[in-house]
Write a protein that holds these residues in place. Structure first.
Motif, PDB file in Angstrom:
ATOM      1  N   LEU A 230       0.872  -1.285   0.016  1.00 54.91           N
ATOM      2  CA  LEU A 230      -0.006   0.151   0.065  1.00 54.91           C
ATOM      3  C   LEU A 230       0.792   1.155   0.034  1.00 54.91           C
ATOM      4  O   LEU A 230       0.306   2.394   0.437  1.00 54.91           O
ATOM      5  N   GLY A 231       2.168   1.085  -0.435  1.00 54.54           N
ATOM      6  CA  GLY A 231       2.931   2.229  -0.292  1.00 54.54           C
ATOM      7  C   GLY A 231       3.430   2.270   1.183  1.00 54.54           C
ATOM      8  O   GLY A 231       3.644   1.771   1.880  1.00 54.54           O
ATOM      9  N   ASP A 232       3.558   3.671   1.423  1.00 53.31           N
ATOM     10  CA  ASP A 232       4.199   4.170   2.856  1.00 53.31           C
ATOM     11  C   ASP A 232       2.952   4.176   3.772  1.00 53.31           C
ATOM     12  O   ASP A 232       2.117   5.329   3.902  1.00 53.31           O
ATOM     13  N   ILE A 233       2.795   3.226   4.505  1.00 57.75           N
ATOM     14  CA  ILE A 233       1.717   3.202   5.261  1.00 57.75           C
ATOM     15  C   ILE A 233       1.942   3.878   6.691  1.00 57.75           C
ATOM     16  O   ILE A 233       0.705   4.571   7.210  1.00 57.75           O
ATOM     17  N   ASN A 234       3.060   3.950   7.277  1.00 58.40           N
ATOM     18  CA  ASN A 234       3.256   4.478   8.535  1.00 58.40           C
ATOM     19  C   ASN A 234       3.827   5.955   8.410  1.00 58.40           C
ATOM     20  O   ASN A 234       4.258   6.482   9.316  1.00 58.40           O
ATOM     21  N   ASP A 240       6.120   0.190   2.922  1.00 57.66           N
ATOM     22  CA  ASP A 240       6.100  -0.936   3.557  1.00 57.66           C
ATOM     23  C   ASP A 240       5.397  -2.278   2.875  1.00 57.66           C
ATOM     24  O   ASP A 240       4.993  -2.011   1.664  1.00 57.66           O
ATOM     25  N   LEU A 241       5.256  -3.329   3.538  1.00 61.20           N
ATOM     26  CA  LEU A 241       4.622  -4.502   2.982  1.00 61.20           C
ATOM     27  C   LEU A 241       3.798  -5.080   3.598  1.00 61.20           C
ATOM     28  O   LEU A 241       4.088  -5.130   5.017  1.00 61.20           O
ATOM     29  N   LEU A 242       2.594  -5.658   3.397  1.00 62.08           N
ATOM     30  CA  LEU A 242       1.609  -6.311   4.091  1.00 62.08           C
ATOM     31  C   LEU A 242       1.672  -8.009   3.686  1.00 62.08           C
ATOM     32  O   LEU A 242       1.695  -8.061   2.416  1.00 62.08           O
ATOM     33  N   ALA A 243       1.670  -8.529   4.732  1.00 61.07           N
ATOM     34  CA  ALA A 243       1.595 -10.205   4.589  1.00 61.07           C
ATOM     35  C   ALA A 243       0.514 -10.722   5.278  1.00 61.07           C
ATOM     36  O   ALA A 243       0.356 -10.655   6.742  1.00 61.07           O
ATOM     37  N   ARG A 244      -0.467 -11.637   4.610  1.00 59.76           N
ATOM     38  CA  ARG A 244      -1.443 -12.108   5.406  1.00 59.76           C
ATOM     39  C   ARG A 244      -1.036 -13.539   5.617  1.00 59.76           C
ATOM     40  O   ARG A 244      -0.715 -14.535   4.770  1.00 59.76           O
ATOM     41  N   LYS A 245      -1.358 -13.911   6.782  1.00 62.30           N
ATOM     42  CA  LYS A 245      -1.227 -15.523   6.968  1.00 62.30           C
ATOM     43  C   LYS A 245      -2.632 -16.540   6.712  1.00 62.30           C
ATOM     44  O   LYS A 245      -3.779 -15.581   6.641  1.00 62.30           O
ATOM     45  N   PRO A 246      -2.467 -17.684   6.519  1.00 64.30           N
ATOM     46  CA  PRO A 246      -3.801 -18.336   6.117  1.00 64.30           C
ATOM     47  C   PRO A 246      -4.753 -18.341   7.367  1.00 64.30           C
ATOM     48  O   PRO A 246      -6.010 -18.488   6.922  1.00 64.30           O
ATOM     49  N   THR A 247      -4.285 -17.939   8.365  1.00 63.84           N
ATOM     50  CA  THR A 247      -5.214 -17.835   9.554  1.00 63.84           C
ATOM     51  C   THR A 247      -5.980 -16.583   9.712  1.00 63.84           C
ATOM     52  O   THR A 247      -6.933 -16.331  10.446  1.00 63.84           O
ATOM     53  N   GLY A 248      -5.615 -15.697   8.813  1.00 65.35           N
ATOM     54  CA  GLY A 248      -6.214 -14.187   8.707  1.00 65.35           C
ATOM     55  C   GLY A 248      -5.511 -13.310   9.329  1.00 65.35           C
ATOM     56  O   GLY A 248      -5.927 -11.978   9.292  1.00 65.35           O
ATOM     57  N   ALA A 249      -4.394 -13.336  10.066  1.00 65.78           N
ATOM     58  CA  ALA A 249      -3.448 -12.564  10.523  1.00 65.78           C
ATOM     59  C   ALA A 249      -2.803 -11.599   9.612  1.00 65.78           C
ATOM     60  O   ALA A 249      -2.252 -12.258   8.702  1.00 65.78           O
TER      61      ALA A 249
END
Length: 279
Positions: A230-234, A240-249
């Motif tokens: 999403l680009g610069d989140i903070n 930055d980078l977002l990563a989702r686990k199969p559990t939804g975290a």
């Protein structure tokens, strides 16, 4: 918001307009940020509602739901074509292969149809401006693992595609929106499905060969089933980078601006995201 436009196929424009106003109003630091910030989109797997999450100054996300049937949408690709750090345009890719463009800076009530046949690509994204012009460009790789680039015009129209290279089918996730290495050129990252290694591809500024040879970022990334930038989140001036686990975290990896260690250790910023097809 003109939600009736959603029924005509330009519903994402409403979300982009909301995202622009929300993101722009969340923090004063954004005014001096050198990297753009984008919203995240997701379609609920059961209700097919569109959920839009807006980054906040704290590096977390806040969401809003649009309760229409968005099951026909394959992807939403936001763009910052006016260089103010916020999204004012988007390409909407439908599962039928139709690609549309809409900008809130324009005067048209309906989106522009860019083309068809885009469902030939496994992944389509915009790292930003890879060709030297002001507007964001697109890249996509097909089922054969061939990567192509398209240069964008202010209207959202695209140049004919240019073949970048083959072998990209070794990756199951590609992400990137912004300059990860601080050299002024947009970069991407790619997760190798057989090893779980994450690789950085630095931008070159040459649209015919937009990325330098890959650099390994680290291992263990098969713990995630979705990578999203999403680009610069903070709002620290680094994408930055977002990563989702199969559990939804949902985990946030803050960017460092350094190629050798592109991200800091992850921080969990939410849960329950397994309920959505994140776009």
């Amino acid at each position: 918001m003109k939600l009736s436009r959603a029924l005509k196929g330009a519903f994402v424009a409403t979300a982009v307009a909301t995202a622009t106003a929300t993101v722009a109003g969340t923090a004063s630091a954004a005014e001096s940020a050198t990297q753009p910030t984008f919203p995240m989109y997701g379609v609920h797997k059961t209700s097919n509602d569109l959920r839009v999450w807006f980054p906040t100054a704290t590096g977390y996300l806040q969401g809003e739901t649009f309760d229409y049937d968005f099951s026909t949408v394959a992807d939403v690709i936001s763009a910052d074509n006016d260089g103010d750090g916020y999204p004012e345009a988007d390409w909407t890719l439908y599962k039928s292969g139709r690609l549309e463009f809409y900008s809130t800076n324009g005067t048209a009530e309906d989106p522009t149809v860019v083309g068809s046949g885009w469902n030939t690509y496994k992944t389509v994204l915009s790292p930003g401006n890879i060709g030297g012009a002001k507007e964001a460009d697109l890249i996509g790789f097909d089922k054969y693992g061939v990567l192509y680039s398209y240069l964008g015009y202010p209207t959202g129209k695209l140049t004919p595609r240019v073949r970048v290279g083959g072998g990209w089918n070794v990756y199951d996730q590609i992400a990137g929106q912004g300059d990860l290495t601080g050299d002024g050129k947009p970069d991407i990252v790619a997760k190798e499905k057989s090893t779980g290694f994450l690789y950085l591809y630095k931008g070159t500024g040459d649209y015919k060969a937009p990325f330098a040879p890959r650099q390994k970022v680290g291992g263990g990334w098969n713990a995630y089933d979705r990578l999203i930038s999403l680009g610069d989140i903070n709002e620290d001036g680094k994408p930055d980078l977002l990563a989702r686990k199969p559990t939804g975290a949902l985990m946030r990896y803050n960017g460092t601006g350094v190629a050798g260690g592109a991200f800091k250790p992850p921080v969990q910023i939410g849960s329950g995201y397994q309920s959505y097809n994140l776009l």
